[in-house]
Design a protein around this motif. Structure first.
Motif, short mmCIF file in Angstrom:
data_model
loop_
_atom_site.label_atom_id
_atom_site.label_comp_id
_atom_site.label_asym_id
_atom_site.label_seq_id
_atom_site.Cartn_x
_atom_site.Cartn_y
_atom_site.Cartn_z
N TYR A 1 31.42 48.84 39.21
CA TYR A 1 32.72 48.62 39.87
C TYR A 1 33.38 49.95 40.16
CZ TYR A 1 34.76 49.30 35.18
OH TYR A 1 35.13 49.80 33.94
N CYS B 1 37.23 51.75 40.33
CA CYS B 1 38.63 51.61 39.91
C CYS B 1 39.36 52.92 40.23
CB CYS B 1 38.74 51.25 38.44
SG CYS B 1 38.13 52.54 37.32
N LEU C 1 41.25 47.62 39.44
CA LEU C 1 39.94 47.31 40.01
C LEU C 1 40.01 47.37 41.53
CD1 LEU C 1 37.02 46.40 39.34
CD2 LEU C 1 37.83 44.04 39.61
N SER D 1 34.03 45.30 42.80
CA SER D 1 33.13 44.97 41.69
C SER D 1 31.94 44.19 42.21
CB SER D 1 33.86 44.17 40.61
OG SER D 1 32.96 43.73 39.61
N GLN E 1 33.12 41.03 34.88
CA GLN E 1 33.86 42.29 34.96
C GLN E 1 34.91 42.39 33.86
OE1 GLN E 1 35.44 42.12 38.91
NE2 GLN E 1 37.30 41.00 38.33
N PHE F 1 34.64 45.45 31.41
CA PHE F 1 35.59 46.41 31.97
C PHE F 1 36.01 47.39 30.88
CE2 PHE F 1 39.51 47.92 33.94
CZ PHE F 1 39.09 48.05 35.26
#
Length: 592
Positions: free
Chosen positions: A219, A221, A227, A230, A236, A240
């Motif tokens: 992902y 960010c 975020l 993703s 996620q 995460f």
């Protein structure tokens, strides 16, 4: 250590062989399997992480390249001379016709960037007093820029990337690249904004190629840990990274190993140049070793199969070796117990065990031969002893009898008694000799005893009464010559004659007990003291016994008929003695 050694030494050969097979076959198989599993796991992990690194680097470079294109396009739009001049013009001194003409030029200019480098739309934020502001959505007033999240943080000529508040014509989420249009003279003087929107899907498609291992998550960010894109919306949240974890992983040049949630994972973070974005890839350890587990399980099953085959083979070989050894050991135990008839082992094998069995069989056969020879020699020895004793007894008995006849000859009217005595003496010795045969009939043995008592009574004035009660069919049984006479002689001389009143009775009876014949000789003499009775049949020196040695008679019977036969004696002081003779019952065949 000594206990272990003693334990191993005392183990049966079968268990020793199985233990040896386990150590030298099963142990190497297990070791090889574990080593192969470890090496396989190591190689798979190394290759998987190398592939993941390559994919991660390629994707991050590609994402950086695409973002650089968008940023460059945004900078070109913001620095365009026409856009810049319109943004800096005072609306009060800007003729409407000129404004409209420049607006049209700017729109054609913005349209040229759309759909060429992944840009969906380009928007300009200019002074609200211009007549073209908010006309069709691609040129907006500065006041409307306050509704966007980037308004407070954007400054100077920096290009910022943000999640968009809208979507493209296909309904996909969009991202925004925003740059301020500043005065050439003062970069802090913002005249407007350029916002280029592009689909989030293009980054999602790119970062999905970083997931070379099943179960991985990649992902993007920003620096606020929001975020951006993703590859998997499902996990996620589970994978995460927290801000502290992001900071920790960012310090690694290679993959970091940590626990995220309940899963052990490999994580890698790389900042995208010229942005506040970072690309993150999370690889669960279980995903890396999913194939390893399959290989490991297959190898373990194959190992168990090999162990089973090896163990069955070990058992088969062990049993084939120890079965004959156990049989040989059991035969040795039988020989140790004296049962040589069951000690022979049958084997045609030519190996070392077969040779051992052949030598054992030869030894047993030789022992049986020697025992038979020893038995014959013992019988001959006992017969010789019997003949020697007879040679001692008979002259003594003959001397006493002849001496008695001599005294009788001096008396008148003793002629008939002398003749009777001589006839009895003649018949007595005839039965004693019995043509040199060892076996006689019980009937002849009873006659022999009767003649002995008859002659003795002539000397002892009929002091001894002999009562024989043996059925005629039992008198045909074969018995060793001169068995009863020595027993009766002991009863007369050491039983009845030692009484205060030297008179008494001797009873001879016989009966069947199964296949054996029991003959009892009972007297009412003085009896035998217990200390003498306990050793009477065990004395080796027959000269210490009363008269003819009972030990000799007992051993002759045992040697001739077997260990289960012989004499047994019961006696009570002042009441008498009973001697029981056990012999096998079989009819005597008189061979002329």
């Amino acid at each position: 250590m000594k206990r272990i050694r003693r334990f191993f030494v005392n183990l049966k050969l079968r268990n020793k062989l199985l233990l040896a097979f386990s150590v030298f076959i099963i142990l190497p198989i297990v070791t090889l399997t574990l080593l192969s599993t470890y090496l396989t796991k190591y190689i798979i992990e190394k290759n998987a992480m190398f592939s993941a690194t390559q994919s991660f680097n390629q994707v991050s470079d590609f994402v950086s390249y695409r973002i650089d294109n968008i940023i460059r396009a945004t900078n070109l739009i913001a620095n365009d001379q026409l856009v810049h001049s319109v943004a800096e013009r005072d609306p009060n001194n800007y003729p409407l016709e000129e404004q409209f003409e420049n607006l049209q030029k700017i729109r054609h200019f913005l349209t040229s960037y759309e759909n060429e480098i992944d840009i969906v739309t380009v928007r300009l934020f200019l002074d609200d007093q211009m007549i073209h502001s908010d006309e069709d959505g691609d040129i907006l007033g500065l006041e409307s820029a306050k509704d966007f999240p980037w308004y407070q943080s954007l400054s100077g000529s920096q290009v910022m990337l943000y999640p968009s508040m809208g979507s493209d014509r296909n309904g996909d989420q969009t991202l925004s690249a925003v740059r301020a249009i500043t005065s050439f003279d003062n970069y802090q003087d913002i005249k407007g904004y350029v916002m280029a929107e592009f689909p989030e899907k293009i980054f999602r498609d790119m970062i999905s190629k970083a997931n070379s291992i099943g179960g991985s998550l990649t992902y993007i960010c920003n620096d606020q840990y929001e975020l951006i894109s993703s590859t998997d919306d499902g996990n996620q949240d589970e994978f995460f990274l927290t801000p502290s974890q992001m900071e920790l992983v960012s310090g690694y040049s290679d993959w970091a190993f940590l626990k995220v949630g309940n899963e052990d994972v490999f994580a890698k973070v790389k900042a995208i140049p010229s942005t506040n974005w970072s690309i993150v890839t999370i690889i669960p350890e279980s995903g890396i070793f999913r194939d390893t587990h399959l290989i490991q399980n297959t190898m373990v099953l194959f190992m168990l199969f090999l162990i089973g085959i090896a163990y069955l083979g070990a058992v088969f070989v062990t049993l084939s070796l120890t079965k004959r050894i156990d049989l040989l050991a059991s035969k040795m135990n039988a020989a140790q117990q004296g049962n040589f008839s069951k000690a022979i082992v049958y084997s045609n094998a030519k190996d070392e065990i077969g040779i051992l069995i052949q030598n054992f069989n030869y030894m047993i056969d030789r022992i049986q031969t020697l025992m038979a020879e020893e038995k014959i020699a013992s019988q001959r020895l006992r017969s010789a002893e019997l003949m020697a004793l007879q040679s001692q007894i008979n002259p003594h008995f003959l001397y006493n009898t002849l001496d008695m006849i001599n005294w009788m000859s001096y008396e008148e009217d003793k002629g008939e008694e002398i003749r009777t005595t001589l006839r009895s003496l003649s018949r007595f010795y005839k039965l004693s000799l019995n043509k040199g045969r060892t076996l006689v009939s019980l009937q002849d043995e009873l006659k022999h005893v009767s003649l002995y008592i008859q002659i003795q009574n002539m000397r002892l004035q009929n002091s001894v009464h002999l009562d024989i009660r043996v059925p005629e069919h039992l008198q045909q049984c074969g018995i060793l010559k001169i068995t009863l006479q020595p027993i009766v002689e002991n009863a007369v001389l050491h039983g009845i004659m030692e009484k205060d009143d030297p008179h008494g009775t001797i009873n001879i009876n016989a009966k069947l007990s199964g296949e054996d014949l029991l003959i009892t000789v009972a007297d009412d003499g003085v009896g035998i003291p217990p200390d003498i009775l306990d050793t009477l049949l065990n004395e080796e020196d027959t000269s210490r016994q009363h008269g003819y040695g009972l030990t000799n008679i007992n051993e002759r019977i045992m040697l001739y008929f077997g260990e289960k036969y012989g004499l047994s004696i019961r006696s009570q002081l002042a009441k008498g003695t009973i001697v029981t003779i056990r012999i096998p019952f079989h009819k005597f065949l008189d061979e002329q």
